[in-house]
Write a protein that holds these residues in place. Structure first.
Motif, PDB file in Angstrom:
ATOM      1  N   THR A 132      -9.374  12.444   8.755  1.00 53.30           N
ATOM      2  CA  THR A 132      -9.572  11.071   9.191  1.00 53.30           C
ATOM      3  C   THR A 132     -11.034  10.695   8.955  1.00 53.30           C
ATOM      4  N   PRO A 133     -11.315   9.482   8.477  1.00 54.61           N
ATOM      5  CA  PRO A 133     -10.355   8.437   8.097  1.00 54.61           C
ATOM      6  C   PRO A 133      -9.655   8.787   6.789  1.00 54.61           C
ATOM      7  N   ARG A 134      -8.537   8.145   6.546  1.00 51.53           N
ATOM      8  CA  ARG A 134      -7.778   8.378   5.328  1.00 51.53           C
ATOM      9  C   ARG A 134      -6.979   7.134   4.971  1.00 51.53           C
ATOM     10  N   SER A 135      -6.571   7.060   3.721  1.00 54.35           N
ATOM     11  CA  SER A 135      -5.657   6.014   3.291  1.00 54.35           C
ATOM     12  C   SER A 135      -4.271   6.310   3.848  1.00 54.35           C
ATOM     13  N   GLN A 136      -3.506   5.266   4.102  1.00 50.13           N
ATOM     14  CA  GLN A 136      -2.154   5.424   4.627  1.00 50.13           C
ATOM     15  C   GLN A 136      -1.100   5.428   3.526  1.00 50.13           C
ATOM     16  N   GLN A 137      -1.526   5.441   2.257  1.00 47.14           N
ATOM     17  CA  GLN A 137      -0.586   5.345   1.147  1.00 47.14           C
ATOM     18  C   GLN A 137       0.462   6.454   1.163  1.00 47.14           C
ATOM     19  N   PHE A 138      -0.003   7.677   1.354  1.00 46.80           N
ATOM     20  CA  PHE A 138       0.898   8.824   1.292  1.00 46.80           C
ATOM     21  C   PHE A 138       1.988   8.726   2.353  1.00 46.80           C
TER      22      PHE A 138
END
Length: 242
Positions: A132-138
Motif C-alpha cells: 500500500t498504496p497500490r493501484s486497484q486494477q488487479f
C-alpha cells in the motif's frame, strides 16, 4: 548524461551501478521507504490458498525476511507481474513462477484468468500479497472475472522528504539530463517536492523516462514533449532510452 534515479535506495543503487557501466553519471533520489509487515505475510501464507499473486518485487524481499517459515510454501505457484518481479520470486526460492509480461495488474489478472480456463478453477482462493498504496486494477479485474482471492497487505511505501541541503545539489546545482521514474508514487512525490516546484523551469531541457504509461501520467502536462515511455515495462527497456 547525468541521470537522476528516483526509486527506493536499495533498488536505486543497483540501477546506479548499471548506469555507471553505460558511462552515465547517476544520482539517487529516494522518496519512499518500504516498511515490511512480516507477521501479516506469515499469517496470510498460513491460510489455505491455491496460488500466490505478487505485483511488486518488494513482496519477495518481505518473504525472504520470513526465513525458514517460507520453505513449506516454495512449491506454491506464484503469478508475478513483469520479469523483475518474477526474478525476485525465483531468487526467494519459489520453484514455479508464471510471469505476466504486461506492466500493470490487468495483465496479471488476465494471466490468472487464462490459467484457470486452461487448468480449472481451484477450490482455494488466490493469495494476493500486496503493498500500500497500490493501484486497484488487479483486484478490480479479478472481481469482474469472479475469481476468488484474498488480499494481504505485507508492506507499505512510506514517503520521505529529503532535506533541502541534500536535494538542491541533485536537482538545482547540477541539473539532470534525464530523470528515471519506476512508479507512480515516486513520480507523484517528486513533483510535489517544494524545491522541485520552485525550480520547475530548470527541468525544461530534461528528459523524463518512465517505465510505463501508467507512470508517465504523473508527469505534469507542461513536460509532455519531454516524456518518453519504455517500450517494455522493464529496467532494460527503460535504460535503452538513454
Amino acid at each position: 548524461m547525468r541521470v537522476l534515479v528516483v526509486r527506493p535506495q536499495a533498488s536505486a543503487e543497483k540501477t546506479a551501478a548499471k548506469l555507471k557501466a553505460l558511462h552515465h553519471t547517476p544520482a539517487i533520489l529516494s522518496l519512499v521507504v518500504p516498511v515490511h509487515d512480516t507477521d501479516a505475510a506469515t499469517e496470510g501464507l498460513a491460510r489455505r490458498h491455491s496460488a500466490i499473486a505478487i505485483t511488486s518485487a518488494e513482496v519477495a524481499n518481505v518473504l525472504r525476511s520470513i526465513g525458514g517459515e517460507l520453505d513449506r510454501h516454495l512449491l506454491t505457484t506464484v503469478f508475478a507481474v513483469g520479469r523483475a518481479t518474477a526474478r525476485a520470486a525465483t531468487e526467494a526460492g519459489f520453484r514455479t513462477v508464471l510471469v505476466a509480461e504486461g506492466s500493470d495488474g490487468n495483465s496479471l489478472a488476465d494471466l490468472i484468468v487464462r490459467h484457470r480456463q486452461d487448468f480449472g478453477v481451484p477450490p482455494e482462493p488466490l493469495l494476493y500479497l500486496a503493498g500500500t498504496p497500490r493501484s486497484q486494477q488487479f483486484e478490480a479485474r479479478l472481481d469482474a472475472a469472479g475469481a476468488a482471492y484474498e488480499t494481504v497487505e505485507c508492506y507499505r511505501m512510506e514517503p520521505t522528504r529529503p532535506k533541502r541541503s541534500i536535494l538542491k545539489p541533485l536537482i538545482v546545482d547540477e541539473k539532470p539530463d534525464a530523470v528515471l521514474f519506476y512508479s507512480r508514487e515516486s513520480a507523484r512525490h517528486f513533483f510535489e517536492l517544494p524545491l522541485v516546484t520552485e525550480y520547475l523551469d530548470s527541468f525544461e531541457n530534461a528528459l523524463f523516462l518512465c517505465i510505463s504509461r501508467n507512470v508517465a501520467v504523473m508527469v505534469p502536462e507542461r513536460f509532455a514533449k519531454s516524456v518518453v515511455v519504455s517500450a517494455t515495462p522493464t529496467e532494460e527497456g527503460l535504460l535503452d532510452l538513454l
